[in-house]
Design a protein around this motif. Structure first.
Motif, PDB file in Angstrom:
ATOM      1  N   ALA A 248       0.814  -1.216   0.000  1.00  0.00           N
ATOM      2  CA  ALA A 248       0.000   0.000   0.000  1.00  0.00           C
ATOM      3  C   ALA A 248       0.849   1.269   0.000  1.00  0.00           C
ATOM      4  CB  ALA A 248      -0.917   0.000   1.219  1.00  0.00           C
ATOM      5  N   ALA A 249       2.078   1.155   0.477  1.00  0.00           N
ATOM      6  CA  ALA A 249       2.960   2.323   0.553  1.00  0.00           C
ATOM      7  C   ALA A 249       3.981   2.367  -0.582  1.00  0.00           C
ATOM      8  CB  ALA A 249       3.695   2.323   1.899  1.00  0.00           C
ATOM      9  N   ALA A 250       3.900   1.442  -1.530  1.00  0.00           N
ATOM     10  CA  ALA A 250       4.896   1.339  -2.603  1.00  0.00           C
ATOM     11  C   ALA A 250       4.971   2.622  -3.432  1.00  0.00           C
ATOM     12  CB  ALA A 250       4.565   0.160  -3.508  1.00  0.00           C
ATOM     13  N   ALA A 251       6.208   3.035  -3.726  1.00  0.00           N
ATOM     14  CA  ALA A 251       6.413   4.249  -4.504  1.00  0.00           C
ATOM     15  C   ALA A 251       6.347   4.003  -6.000  1.00  0.00           C
ATOM     16  CB  ALA A 251       7.767   4.868  -4.144  1.00  0.00           C
ATOM     17  N   ASP A 252       6.533   2.746  -6.400  1.00  0.00           N
ATOM     18  CA  ASP A 252       6.482   2.416  -7.822  1.00  0.00           C
ATOM     19  C   ASP A 252       6.015   0.971  -7.984  1.00  0.00           C
ATOM     20  OD1 ASP A 252       8.852   0.665  -7.535  1.00  0.00           O
ATOM     21  OD2 ASP A 252       9.942   2.564  -7.331  1.00  0.00           O
ATOM     22  N   ALA A 253       5.791   0.568  -9.229  1.00  0.00           N
ATOM     23  CA  ALA A 253       5.253  -0.758  -9.521  1.00  0.00           C
ATOM     24  C   ALA A 253       6.188  -1.880  -9.068  1.00  0.00           C
ATOM     25  CB  ALA A 253       4.948  -0.887 -11.013  1.00  0.00           C
ATOM     26  N   ASP A 254       7.498  -1.698  -9.278  1.00  0.00           N
ATOM     27  CA  ASP A 254       8.448  -2.741  -8.897  1.00  0.00           C
ATOM     28  C   ASP A 254       8.413  -3.006  -7.387  1.00  0.00           C
ATOM     29  OD1 ASP A 254       9.249  -3.112 -11.485  1.00  0.00           O
ATOM     30  OD2 ASP A 254      11.020  -1.817 -11.333  1.00  0.00           O
ATOM     31  N   THR A 255       8.361  -1.944  -6.627  1.00  0.00           N
ATOM     32  CA  THR A 255       8.297  -2.080  -5.168  1.00  0.00           C
ATOM     33  C   THR A 255       6.993  -2.755  -4.752  1.00  0.00           C
ATOM     34  OG1 THR A 255       9.591  -0.056  -4.921  1.00  0.00           O
ATOM     35  CG2 THR A 255       8.411  -0.843  -2.980  1.00  0.00           C
ATOM     36  N   PHE A 256       5.931  -2.410  -5.446  1.00  0.00           N
ATOM     37  CA  PHE A 256       4.628  -3.015  -5.159  1.00  0.00           C
ATOM     38  C   PHE A 256       4.683  -4.528  -5.397  1.00  0.00           C
ATOM     39  CE2 PHE A 256       0.445  -4.612  -6.138  1.00  0.00           C
ATOM     40  CZ  PHE A 256      -0.383  -3.989  -5.226  1.00  0.00           C
ATOM     41  N   TYR A 257       5.212  -4.923  -6.549  1.00  0.00           N
ATOM     42  CA  TYR A 257       5.267  -6.350  -6.876  1.00  0.00           C
ATOM     43  C   TYR A 257       6.077  -7.140  -5.841  1.00  0.00           C
ATOM     44  CZ  TYR A 257       3.246  -5.805 -11.563  1.00  0.00           C
ATOM     45  OH  TYR A 257       2.400  -5.565 -12.621  1.00  0.00           O
ATOM     46  N   LEU A 258       7.162  -6.567  -5.364  1.00  0.00           N
ATOM     47  CA  LEU A 258       8.001  -7.251  -4.384  1.00  0.00           C
ATOM     48  C   LEU A 258       7.225  -7.551  -3.106  1.00  0.00           C
ATOM     49  CD1 LEU A 258      11.390  -5.321  -4.749  1.00  0.00           C
ATOM     50  CD2 LEU A 258      10.941  -7.716  -5.362  1.00  0.00           C
ATOM     51  N   ALA A 259       6.392  -6.619  -2.685  1.00  0.00           N
ATOM     52  CA  ALA A 259       5.603  -6.808  -1.465  1.00  0.00           C
ATOM     53  C   ALA A 259       4.370  -7.679  -1.733  1.00  0.00           C
ATOM     54  CB  ALA A 259       5.175  -5.450  -0.919  1.00  0.00           C
ATOM     55  N   TYR A 260       3.792  -7.505  -2.914  1.00  0.00           N
ATOM     56  CA  TYR A 260       2.531  -8.166  -3.224  1.00  0.00           C
ATOM     57  C   TYR A 260       2.669  -9.690  -3.285  1.00  0.00           C
ATOM     58  CZ  TYR A 260      -1.873  -9.207  -5.616  1.00  0.00           C
ATOM     59  OH  TYR A 260      -3.110  -9.707  -5.948  1.00  0.00           O
ATOM     60  N   ASP A 261       3.761 -10.171  -3.776  1.00  0.00           N
ATOM     61  CA  ASP A 261       3.938 -11.617  -3.912  1.00  0.00           C
ATOM     62  C   ASP A 261       3.781 -12.311  -2.559  1.00  0.00           C
ATOM     63  OD1 ASP A 261       4.668 -13.990  -5.485  1.00  0.00           O
ATOM     64  OD2 ASP A 261       6.486 -13.981  -4.282  1.00  0.00           O
TER      65      ASP A 261
END
Length: 295
Positions: A248-261
């Motif tokens: 939810a706090a990701a600054a970009d898509a790559d950071t989001f994907y790393l947490a989302y998995d």
């Protein structure tokens, strides 16, 4: 969610036709005709307009699989039946008919919530039973119809018994189911329309925030429930909530994907089976949910 409004034909003439035929047949045929007439008369007596369906009604549809619904055959729930009404609500959309798509969207969002009030443990549903609903048509809207009836309906065959389990569930079971259901409701109700995070990062972050909030509430509820497996699940979900928070706090898509998995894996329904067994709840993951997390 699938939208189905089966056509319901009234069958008032069936019993009359069968009874008139009795005088022209032999004894064994008379017996068969009487049985047939009795069955037909019972069906006629059980016919009810879809406009008068009530929560808890068990029913069998009549006629074709799709079209405009007019009537159903109401049956005792301990008899085999194809569907049961598990929720209802009225649509507040003003005087003008909002259109089929808008009506379906409202029903898609509300029916899962209403159904869970009546049958909280969706894992306990018979195989092949899914959520459907009856909605107003443009014509019935003009007459003042605003009601939506949410039903659990068998895709094939029938099932028996009422799906109302709220009176038999223990407090710990209710607490668990309320929290668990809220997690998946938050996940699917906030699913962005875009297929990729790159196309709608804010939307996916909003979804992650909603899931995190639901997880935190569920973890808090589990704190009051004793049990080794429940404790293990609480730890697993606490970790998952942390990963959803990162997403939810990701600054970009790559950071989001790393947490989302890790976040998505953390709420895999299979991880809750042992805790469910400890609580005395159903332990078979529904096929559609198992397929999602199977990848």
């Amino acid at each position: 969610m699938t939208r189905r409004t089966p056509y319901r034909s009234l069958r008032g003439i069936s019993a009359v036709a069968a009874l008139l035929a009795i005088g022209a047949v032999g004894c064994s045929d008379v017996s068969d005709a009487v049985d047939s007439a009795t069955d037909s008369a019972k069906k006629v007596a059980r016919q009810r307009s879809v406009f008068s369906l009530d929560i808890g009604d068990c029913y069998n549809p009549s006629g074709k699989a799709e079209g405009t619904a007019y009537a159903v055959e109401i049956v005792p729930c301990d008899e085999a039946h194809e569907g049961q009404v598990v929720g209802e609500f009225a649509i507040d959309k003003g005087k003008e008919y909002p259109g089929d798509d808008e009506i379906s969207t409202v029903a898609d969002n509300r029916c899962p919530v209403e159904a869970q009030k009546y049958a909280p443990d969706t894992w306990a549903l018979d195989k092949g039973v899914s959520l459907f609903y009856y909605t107003p048509t443009k014509e019935s809207w003009a007459t003042g119809d605003r009601s939506v009836s949410c039903t659990y309906t068998a895709g094939k065959g029938t099932f028996s018994g009422s799906l109302d389990t709220t009176k038999t569930l223990k407090p710990a079971q209710v607490t668990y189911l309320k929290g668990a259901n809220a997690i998946y409701e938050a996940l699917w109700a906030n699913q962005p329309e875009k297929d990729t995070v790159e196309a709608d990062l804010p939307g996916y972050k909003a979804q992650a925030k909603a899931v995190e909030a639901a997880l935190n509430a569920h973890v808090e509820g589990l704190e009051g429930i004793e049990g080794t497996e429940v404790g293990k699940l609480r730890a697993t979900l606490t970790e998952a909530a942390g990963n959803w928070k990162k997403a939810a706090a990701a600054a970009d898509a790559d950071t989001f994907y790393l947490a989302y998995d890790s976040a998505f894996t953390g709420i895999d329904p299979n991880k809750s089976v042992a805790a469910r067994e400890e609580l005395g709840l159903a332990t078979t993951v529904p096929a559609d949910e198992a397929e999602v997390w199977a990848g």
